[in-house]
Design an enzyme around this catalytic site. Structure first.
Site, PDB file in Angstrom:
ATOM      1  N   ARG A 114       3.942  37.254  -5.062  1.00 13.15           N
ATOM      2  CA  ARG A 114       2.797  37.763  -4.299  1.00 13.15           C
ATOM      3  C   ARG A 114       2.914  39.228  -3.881  1.00 13.15           C
ATOM      4  NH1 ARG A 114       0.436  34.130  -6.673  1.00 13.15           N
ATOM      5  NH2 ARG A 114      -0.478  32.350  -5.611  1.00 13.15           N
ATOM      6  N   ASP A 143       0.277  32.288   1.011  1.00 15.99           N
ATOM      7  CA  ASP A 143      -0.046  33.374   0.082  1.00 15.99           C
ATOM      8  C   ASP A 143      -0.957  34.429   0.717  1.00 15.99           C
ATOM      9  OD1 ASP A 143       1.551  32.417  -1.949  1.00 15.99           O
ATOM     10  OD2 ASP A 143      -0.014  31.092  -2.711  1.00 15.99           O
ATOM     11  N   SER A 195      -3.419  21.699  -7.342  1.00 18.18           N
ATOM     12  CA  SER A 195      -3.415  23.142  -7.134  1.00 18.18           C
ATOM     13  C   SER A 195      -2.081  23.667  -7.665  1.00 18.18           C
ATOM     14  CB  SER A 195      -3.556  23.443  -5.640  1.00 18.18           C
ATOM     15  OG  SER A 195      -3.178  24.777  -5.400  1.00 18.18           O
TER      16      SER A 195
HETATM   17  N1  ARG Z   1       4.661  26.339  -1.230  1.00 19.25           N
HETATM   18  C1  ARG Z   1       4.925  27.454  -2.075  1.00 19.25           C
HETATM   19  C2  ARG Z   1       4.865  28.741  -1.296  1.00 19.25           C
HETATM   20  O1  ARG Z   1       4.343  28.777  -0.221  1.00 19.25           O
HETATM   21  C3  ARG Z   1       4.037  27.470  -3.297  1.00 19.25           C
HETATM   22  C4  ARG Z   1       2.635  27.894  -3.033  1.00 19.25           C
HETATM   23  C5  ARG Z   1       1.819  27.826  -4.260  1.00 19.25           C
HETATM   24  N2  ARG Z   1       0.625  28.597  -4.123  1.00 19.25           N
HETATM   25  C6  ARG Z   1      -0.564  28.180  -4.481  1.00 19.25           C
HETATM   26  N3  ARG Z   1      -1.569  28.982  -4.246  1.00 19.25           N
HETATM   27  N4  ARG Z   1      -0.793  27.005  -5.035  1.00 19.25           N
HETATM   28  O2  ARG Z   1       5.341  29.730  -1.762  1.00 19.25           O
END
Ligand code: ARG
Length: 424
Positions: A114, A143, A195
């Site tokens: 990210r 994110d 997702s």
């Molecule tokens: N739980 C993980 C994190 O916070 C993965 C997140 C995945 N992101 C998503 N938009 N599906 O880094």
């Protein structure tokens, strides 16, 4: 057209006022959310959209298709950036040297990606005269924190919008909006899909039955790793070689970092290695479950950690995991640009100067286990370690004296407590 007072009030200084949004850099994946966003931003803000798609090594993407779709939906331009090398070199490599795992199981692939994606968004927004950056994160995840913290840090002059966070559309409404606006929706639309987020360091799945904690993983969630039950009956040993903490060769073949990580992922996936069913404390307070597939990390991280342990002293080996944990936490928490991370990196780099050698990892039906170690820098002497009397550097007759002094305070404290107990 949309009246500005239709928009929810802003709560942070970096959020855009609707009237200031003229040209938007949209982080575009080609999926449903960001495709709907591409149209919706043009409609709601009467703004132009420049799309940016970042390749971090997520398997199976067709970037020509994504680019074509963006343009068809009215994007002024769609830039596709291959950032695999930068990602591997500047984000994954430091994570390897820091043995980075959050919560004991998550190798941080999304968290590492990210800040780079957001940094590239800033670069492209500036270059193409955008005033605002848009992303497709929800208001419940990590994110949004990682992306917005990056933009607010690196580019205080740019604003952010997060339409998914503010619009009132559920999935069905999004699908309806897509149909109305000629946005192609791929796959069946009856069942909400998992997702998914992925890159060359791993893949995560969330949603559907994963939210039921007592529901064991269903086979259809695995998109990368072979089910261990179906993995080959013959084990395979992979030799992972490191120089100064960086993986440089597999089975003696020197490889650049990106192909090396891809190769490790391939062999790990074949042997069912790297499935992590993880309960996680998100930075925004929620506790969630993720299913991770991290075949490369499941080989490279334990190999690195083993080698580091071999070349470090007892004192270094006691200290490093504390620092590693802090590093992983900062990165998970979206604070990539926090100076403490760079401070920690300086220590991590210094320690890793010694981390050169080769570790053999045995892969078999879902497990990856260290079986051999080799390093010119090992703080190890086979003659000293053996049970035979070695003389020279180590004298067994010195041991009782050591034990007497080593245990002195503990013995005194123990005696005191015994006496106090019999007094009382
Ligand atoms: N739980 C993980 C994190 O916070 C993965 C997140 C995945 N992101 C998503 N938009 N599906 O880094």
């Amino acid at each position: 057209m949309a009246a500005p007072d239709d928009f929810p009030p802003r709560t942070a200084s970096y959020e855009a006022e609707p009237g200031d949004v003229h040209r938007v850099l949209l982080l575009y994946s080609g999926g449903l959310d960001t495709s709907v966003m591409l149209k919706w931003i043009q409609e709601r803000y009467e703004a132009e959209v420049v799309a940016l798609t970042v390749n971090l090594g997520q398997p199976g993407e067709d970037y020509d298709v994504i680019e074509g779709k963006a343009k068809q939906l009215g994007a002024l331009a769609c830039h596709v950036v291959d950032a695999r090398e930068e990602f591997a070199r500047d984000y994954v490599a430091p994570a390897i040297k820091a043995n980075a795992l959050y919560g004991g199981g998550y190798p941080l692939f999304t968290a590492l990606g990210r800040p780079l994606i957001a940094k590239l968004a800033v670069d492209h927004a500036r270059r193409s005269g955008c005033d605002t950056i848009a992303h497709g994160c929800t208001g419940k995840g990590n994110d949004q924190v990682r992306i917005e913290a990056t933009v607010a840090t690196l580019a205080p002059e740019l604003k952010v919008i997060a339409p998914v966070r503010s619009w009132q559309m559920g999935r069905e409404e999004e699908v309806a909006y897509a149909r109305e606006h000629g946005i192609p929706v791929k796959g069946g639309t009856e069942v909400a899909p998992y997702s998914i987020d992925d890159n060359l360091w791993g893949r995560s799945s969330e949603g559907r039955w994963i939210e039921e904690l007592d529901h064991a993983p269903e086979d259809d969630v695995f998109g990368l790793v072979t089910r261990p039950e179906e993995a080959p009956d013959e084990p395979e040993v992979v030799q992972v070689s490191f120089e100064h903490g960086l993986p440089v060769a597999l089975n003696g073949e020197r490889l650049e970092l990106v192909p090396l990580l891809e190769r490790a992922a391939e062999v790990g996936a074949r042997h069912g290695v790297g499935i992590v069913d993880h309960i996680e404390d998100r930075i925004v307070g929620l506790k969630v479950r993720d299913i991770y597939e991290v075949p490369a990390a499941a080989i490279i991280l334990p190999a690195h950690q083993e080698l580091e342990k071999l070349v470090g002293t007892i004192h270094q080996n006691q200290f490093k995991p504390q620092l590693d944990r802090q590093w992983a936490y900062l990165v998970y928490a979206g604070l990539w640009w926090e100076p403490l991370r760079a401070d920690l990196d300086a220590y991590v780099e210094h320690v890793n100067q010694q981390v050169t050698g080769t570790i053999g990892m045995k892969l078999y039906k879902g497990s990856a286990r260290v079986v051999t170690r080799e390093s010119p820098n090992a703080v190890y002497d086979a003659a000293l370690a053996s049970f035979a009397e070695s003389g020279g550097l180590f004298s067994q007759t010195a041991s009782p004296g050591f034990i007497e002094l080593w245990s002195l305070q503990s013995r005194l404290a123990w005696r005191l407590r015994q006496e106090n107990q019999s007094d009382g």
